[in-house]
Design a protein around this motif. Structure first.
Motif, short mmCIF file in Angstrom:
data_model
loop_
_atom_site.label_atom_id
_atom_site.label_comp_id
_atom_site.label_asym_id
_atom_site.label_seq_id
_atom_site.Cartn_x
_atom_site.Cartn_y
_atom_site.Cartn_z
N LEU A 73 11.35 3.44 -12.26
CA LEU A 73 10.93 4.81 -12.06
C LEU A 73 9.82 4.70 -10.84
O LEU A 73 9.97 5.47 -10.00
N LEU A 74 9.01 3.75 -10.55
CA LEU A 74 8.21 3.44 -9.51
C LEU A 74 9.11 3.23 -8.22
O LEU A 74 8.69 3.64 -7.19
N PHE A 75 10.03 2.73 -8.40
CA PHE A 75 10.87 2.21 -7.38
C PHE A 75 11.53 3.38 -6.63
O PHE A 75 11.63 3.69 -5.70
N LEU A 76 11.99 4.24 -7.60
CA LEU A 76 12.79 5.40 -7.30
C LEU A 76 11.80 6.48 -6.78
O LEU A 76 12.07 7.20 -5.93
N THR A 77 10.53 6.46 -7.40
CA THR A 77 9.53 7.36 -6.71
C THR A 77 9.08 7.08 -5.38
O THR A 77 9.08 7.93 -4.36
N THR A 78 8.87 5.79 -5.12
CA THR A 78 8.67 5.34 -3.60
C THR A 78 9.88 5.66 -2.60
O THR A 78 9.51 5.91 -1.56
N ARG A 79 11.02 5.39 -3.33
CA ARG A 79 12.22 5.74 -2.26
C ARG A 79 12.15 7.26 -1.78
O ARG A 79 12.52 7.70 -0.71
N ALA A 80 11.89 8.12 -2.90
CA ALA A 80 11.82 9.55 -2.74
C ALA A 80 10.94 9.98 -1.75
O ALA A 80 11.01 10.81 -0.82
N VAL A 81 9.41 9.56 -1.90
CA VAL A 81 8.48 9.56 -1.05
C VAL A 81 9.01 9.33 0.35
O VAL A 81 8.71 9.99 1.31
N GLU A 82 9.55 8.02 0.39
CA GLU A 82 9.84 7.67 1.90
C GLU A 82 10.87 8.56 2.43
O GLU A 82 10.71 8.75 3.58
#
Length: 143
Positions: A73-82
């Motif tokens: 989830l943290l990985f997906l969140t950072t990708r979405a923010v990026e």
């Protein structure tokens, strides 16, 4: 121990159903049912059932799966923010090339270059020195 007993009972029931199906002269279906009914006993004998039951009943395994989920989830969140561009704040380092520039920016050293106005040839300290070899090649070919 309980898993082995349950798997044995399921296999015995499946073999009984296969025998009844064979009694009704449906040998192909009976053979298929017998094959499926032997799978639980085979899994017990190979140790797969012990391995799965060991995974299911250990809390540390479930904590590990939970941590994997949090990391995902943290990985997906950072990708979405990026992707949305929300991560570009004042604290980030400047890019090596300006978005509209054709040459890499050099930081403070670019301010000392004389600016080229429309219709003027570049000065000796300007960009004309960078393209002198290209101009020579073009003149050689008559362009």
């Amino acid at each position: 121990m309980l898993a082995e007993t349950i798997c044995s009972a399921v296999s015995a029931a499946g073999l009984g159903i296969a025998a009844l199906t064979a009694y009704r002269k449906r040998f192909l279906a009976a053979t298929r049912i017998a094959a499926y009914s032997l799978v639980p006993v085979a899994l017990v004998m190979t140790g797969v059932v012990d391995w799965v039951s060991g995974i299911v009943f250990k809390p540390t395994v479930w904590i590990g799966f939970g941590l994997l989920g949090v990391a995902w989830l943290l990985f997906l969140t950072t990708r979405a923010v990026e992707r949305r561009g929300l991560g570009k704040k004042a604290g980030r380092a400047p890019e090596a090339v300006a978005p509209a520039a054709s040459a890499p920016s050099l930081g403070a050293g670019t301010a000392s270059r004389p600016q080229n106005t429309a219709g003027q040839k570049p000065t000796a300290a300007g960009a004309g020195d960078d393209f002198s070899d290209i101009e020579a090649i073009l003149k050689k070919h008559g362009i």
